[in-house]
Design a protein around this motif. Sequence first.
Motif, PDB file in Angstrom:
ATOM      1  N   MET A 148       0.823  -1.187   0.000  1.00 19.01           N
ATOM      2  CA  MET A 148       0.000   0.000   0.000  1.00 19.01           C
ATOM      3  C   MET A 148       0.874   1.261   0.000  1.00 19.01           C
ATOM      4  SD  MET A 148      -3.250   0.693   0.069  1.00 19.01           S
ATOM      5  CE  MET A 148      -4.607   1.353   0.930  1.00 19.01           C
ATOM      6  N   ASP A 149       2.006   1.234   0.709  1.00 23.24           N
ATOM      7  CA  ASP A 149       2.889   2.402   0.742  1.00 23.24           C
ATOM      8  C   ASP A 149       3.455   2.720  -0.639  1.00 23.24           C
ATOM      9  OD1 ASP A 149       2.485   2.743   3.435  1.00 23.24           O
ATOM     10  OD2 ASP A 149       4.257   1.608   4.015  1.00 23.24           O
ATOM     11  N   VAL A 150       3.765   1.688  -1.407  1.00 27.61           N
ATOM     12  CA  VAL A 150       4.299   1.910  -2.750  1.00 27.61           C
ATOM     13  C   VAL A 150       3.213   2.506  -3.634  1.00 27.61           C
ATOM     14  CG1 VAL A 150       5.286   0.790  -4.779  1.00 27.61           C
ATOM     15  CG2 VAL A 150       5.991   0.090  -2.513  1.00 27.61           C
ATOM     16  N   ALA A 151       1.993   2.057  -3.482  1.00 28.48           N
ATOM     17  CA  ALA A 151       0.887   2.634  -4.254  1.00 28.48           C
ATOM     18  C   ALA A 151       0.703   4.103  -3.878  1.00 28.48           C
ATOM     19  CB  ALA A 151      -0.399   1.849  -4.008  1.00 28.48           C
ATOM     20  N   TYR A 152       0.836   4.421  -2.598  1.00 27.82           N
ATOM     21  CA  TYR A 152       0.695   5.800  -2.139  1.00 27.82           C
ATOM     22  C   TYR A 152       1.776   6.682  -2.772  1.00 27.82           C
ATOM     23  CZ  TYR A 152      -1.019   9.284   1.191  1.00 27.82           C
ATOM     24  OH  TYR A 152      -1.596  10.380   1.764  1.00 27.82           O
ATOM     25  N   LEU A 153       2.988   6.158  -2.862  1.00 26.19           N
ATOM     26  CA  LEU A 153       4.080   6.895  -3.492  1.00 26.19           C
ATOM     27  C   LEU A 153       3.826   7.067  -4.989  1.00 26.19           C
ATOM     28  CD1 LEU A 153       6.958   8.118  -3.637  1.00 26.19           C
ATOM     29  CD2 LEU A 153       7.795   5.774  -3.905  1.00 26.19           C
ATOM     30  N   THR A 154       3.482   5.978  -5.658  1.00 28.35           N
ATOM     31  CA  THR A 154       3.321   6.050  -7.111  1.00 28.35           C
ATOM     32  C   THR A 154       2.052   6.775  -7.533  1.00 28.35           C
ATOM     33  OG1 THR A 154       2.298   3.856  -7.217  1.00 28.35           O
ATOM     34  CG2 THR A 154       4.694   3.976  -7.517  1.00 28.35           C
ATOM     35  N   MET A 155       1.163   7.036  -6.602  1.00 27.22           N
ATOM     36  CA  MET A 155      -0.034   7.818  -6.900  1.00 27.22           C
ATOM     37  C   MET A 155       0.348   9.184  -7.469  1.00 27.22           C
ATOM     38  SD  MET A 155      -3.026   8.995  -4.238  1.00 27.22           S
ATOM     39  CE  MET A 155      -1.856   9.874  -3.218  1.00 27.22           C
ATOM     40  N   LEU A 156       1.501   9.706  -7.062  1.00 27.84           N
ATOM     41  CA  LEU A 156       1.953  11.015  -7.547  1.00 27.84           C
ATOM     42  C   LEU A 156       2.088  11.061  -9.064  1.00 27.84           C
ATOM     43  CD1 LEU A 156       4.680  11.816  -4.883  1.00 27.84           C
ATOM     44  CD2 LEU A 156       2.451  12.922  -5.119  1.00 27.84           C
ATOM     45  N   TRP A 157       2.372   9.929  -9.685  1.00 26.91           N
ATOM     46  CA  TRP A 157       2.512   9.883 -11.139  1.00 26.91           C
ATOM     47  C   TRP A 157       1.156   9.887 -11.838  1.00 26.91           C
ATOM     48  CZ3 TRP A 157       6.349   8.336  -8.061  1.00 26.91           C
ATOM     49  CH2 TRP A 157       7.645   8.616  -8.459  1.00 26.91           C
TER      50      TRP A 157
ATOM     51  N   THR B  10       8.499  -2.070  -9.874  1.00 29.65           N
ATOM     52  CA  THR B  10       9.387  -3.171 -10.246  1.00 29.65           C
ATOM     53  C   THR B  10      10.539  -3.292  -9.256  1.00 29.65           C
ATOM     54  OG1 THR B  10       8.813  -2.883 -12.572  1.00 29.65           O
ATOM     55  CG2 THR B  10      10.837  -4.095 -12.092  1.00 29.65           C
ATOM     56  N   TRP B  11      11.152  -2.173  -8.921  1.00 30.85           N
ATOM     57  CA  TRP B  11      12.260  -2.162  -7.961  1.00 30.85           C
ATOM     58  C   TRP B  11      11.802  -2.689  -6.603  1.00 30.85           C
ATOM     59  CZ3 TRP B  11      12.714   0.835  -3.473  1.00 30.85           C
ATOM     60  CH2 TRP B  11      13.960   0.770  -2.843  1.00 30.85           C
ATOM     61  N   TYR B  12      10.639  -2.199  -6.140  1.00 35.56           N
ATOM     62  CA  TYR B  12      10.108  -2.626  -4.848  1.00 35.56           C
ATOM     63  C   TYR B  12       9.856  -4.138  -4.843  1.00 35.56           C
ATOM     64  CZ  TYR B  12       6.887  -3.246  -0.973  1.00 35.56           C
ATOM     65  OH  TYR B  12       6.288  -3.689   0.166  1.00 35.56           O
ATOM     66  N   CYS B  13       9.222  -4.629  -5.903  1.00 32.97           N
ATOM     67  CA  CYS B  13       8.919  -6.062  -5.967  1.00 32.97           C
ATOM     68  C   CYS B  13      10.196  -6.900  -5.990  1.00 32.97           C
ATOM     69  CB  CYS B  13       8.058  -6.362  -7.184  1.00 32.97           C
ATOM     70  SG  CYS B  13       6.374  -5.711  -7.036  1.00 32.97           S
ATOM     71  N   ARG B  14      11.216  -6.402  -6.692  1.00 37.10           N
ATOM     72  CA  ARG B  14      12.497  -7.119  -6.726  1.00 37.10           C
ATOM     73  C   ARG B  14      13.116  -7.145  -5.330  1.00 37.10           C
ATOM     74  NH1 ARG B  14      16.053  -3.964  -9.666  1.00 37.10           N
ATOM     75  NH2 ARG B  14      14.571  -4.079 -11.357  1.00 37.10           N
ATOM     76  N   CYS B  15      13.105  -6.005  -4.647  1.00 39.79           N
ATOM     77  CA  CYS B  15      13.693  -5.947  -3.293  1.00 39.79           C
ATOM     78  C   CYS B  15      12.929  -6.808  -2.297  1.00 39.79           C
ATOM     79  CB  CYS B  15      13.714  -4.500  -2.801  1.00 39.79           C
ATOM     80  SG  CYS B  15      14.916  -3.471  -3.642  1.00 39.79           S
ATOM     81  N   MET B  16      11.618  -6.859  -2.450  1.00 43.15           N
ATOM     82  CA  MET B  16      10.787  -7.631  -1.520  1.00 43.15           C
ATOM     83  C   MET B  16      10.631  -9.088  -1.969  1.00 43.15           C
ATOM     84  SD  MET B  16      10.264  -5.500   0.832  1.00 43.15           S
ATOM     85  CE  MET B  16       9.127  -6.395   1.835  1.00 43.15           C
TER      86      MET B  16
ATOM     87  N   THR C 225       8.887 -10.354  -4.436  1.00 43.16           N
ATOM     88  CA  THR C 225       7.472 -10.633  -4.655  1.00 43.16           C
ATOM     89  C   THR C 225       7.087 -10.156  -6.048  1.00 43.16           C
ATOM     90  OG1 THR C 225       5.261 -10.362  -3.716  1.00 43.16           O
ATOM     91  CG2 THR C 225       6.680  -8.425  -3.676  1.00 43.16           C
ATOM     92  N   SER C 226       5.899 -10.463  -6.462  1.00 45.49           N
ATOM     93  CA  SER C 226       5.426  -9.998  -7.765  1.00 45.49           C
ATOM     94  C   SER C 226       4.440  -8.844  -7.558  1.00 45.49           C
ATOM     95  CB  SER C 226       4.749 -11.135  -8.526  1.00 45.49           C
ATOM     96  OG  SER C 226       3.653 -11.616  -7.789  1.00 45.49           O
ATOM     97  N   ARG C 227       4.209  -8.135  -8.618  1.00 50.48           N
ATOM     98  CA  ARG C 227       3.274  -7.010  -8.554  1.00 50.48           C
ATOM     99  C   ARG C 227       1.896  -7.541  -8.168  1.00 50.48           C
ATOM    100  NH1 ARG C 227       2.862  -2.080 -12.442  1.00 50.48           N
ATOM    101  NH2 ARG C 227       0.772  -1.353 -12.014  1.00 50.48           N
ATOM    102  N   PRO C 228       1.252  -6.908  -7.198  1.00 46.84           N
ATOM    103  CA  PRO C 228      -0.060  -7.397  -6.762  1.00 46.84           C
ATOM    104  C   PRO C 228      -1.089  -7.294  -7.885  1.00 46.84           C
ATOM    105  CG  PRO C 228       0.740  -5.626  -5.328  1.00 46.84           C
ATOM    106  CD  PRO C 228       1.688  -5.735  -6.452  1.00 46.84           C
ATOM    107  N   SER C 229      -1.970  -8.266  -7.944  1.00 45.83           N
ATOM    108  CA  SER C 229      -3.058  -8.161  -8.916  1.00 45.83           C
ATOM    109  C   SER C 229      -4.010  -7.070  -8.442  1.00 45.83           C
ATOM    110  CB  SER C 229      -3.785  -9.501  -9.041  1.00 45.83           C
ATOM    111  OG  SER C 229      -4.368  -9.845  -7.813  1.00 45.83           O
ATOM    112  N   GLY C 230      -4.697  -6.470  -9.351  1.00 43.89           N
ATOM    113  CA  GLY C 230      -5.612  -5.395  -8.993  1.00 43.89           C
ATOM    114  C   GLY C 230      -4.903  -4.147  -8.505  1.00 43.89           C
ATOM    115  N   TRP C 231      -3.794  -3.799  -9.146  1.00 44.67           N
ATOM    116  CA  TRP C 231      -2.987  -2.652  -8.711  1.00 44.67           C
ATOM    117  C   TRP C 231      -3.821  -1.382  -8.607  1.00 44.67           C
ATOM    118  CZ3 TRP C 231       1.076  -1.810  -6.049  1.00 44.67           C
ATOM    119  CH2 TRP C 231       1.737  -0.597  -6.102  1.00 44.67           C
TER     120      TRP C 231
END
Length: 118
Positions: free
Chosen positions: A1-10, A35-41, A43-49
């Motif tokens: 959710m934090d990554v979505a909050y960050l990328t919301m700016l785009w 992509t970077w976040y998923c690689r570091c964690m 995990t794969s990109r969540p469905s229903g982004w």
Amino acid sequence: MDVAYLTMLWHLPTDGILPSMQENDGSPSSTEIVTWYCRCMQTSRPSGWNRYLGLCTLRLAGILQGVVERAHAGNASGGDVAVVMTEAVTQLASLCKKFSCELPPDSPMIYSLPQETV
């Protein structure tokens, strides 16, 4: 959710009242960040982004609506806070609706409200 909050700016409108990020301003794109976040964690990109982006815009709209209410109550600094934040809330609500409409019809974020019987 934090990554979505960050990328919301785009995804915020470039001509809006809220700050937005541009793909060509030298910063990584929202896709690159996810992509970077998923690689570091690992995990794969969540469905229903878009569900996550929609919830983030709804959250921020709720926070700013609180600012508007405090401004109306006389508890906010600046005379035009209510006007400016109301515009921001409207933009965020519109963006949240856009994300919701991009979800598949069977998505858990889409709810059917019962019809009132008279």
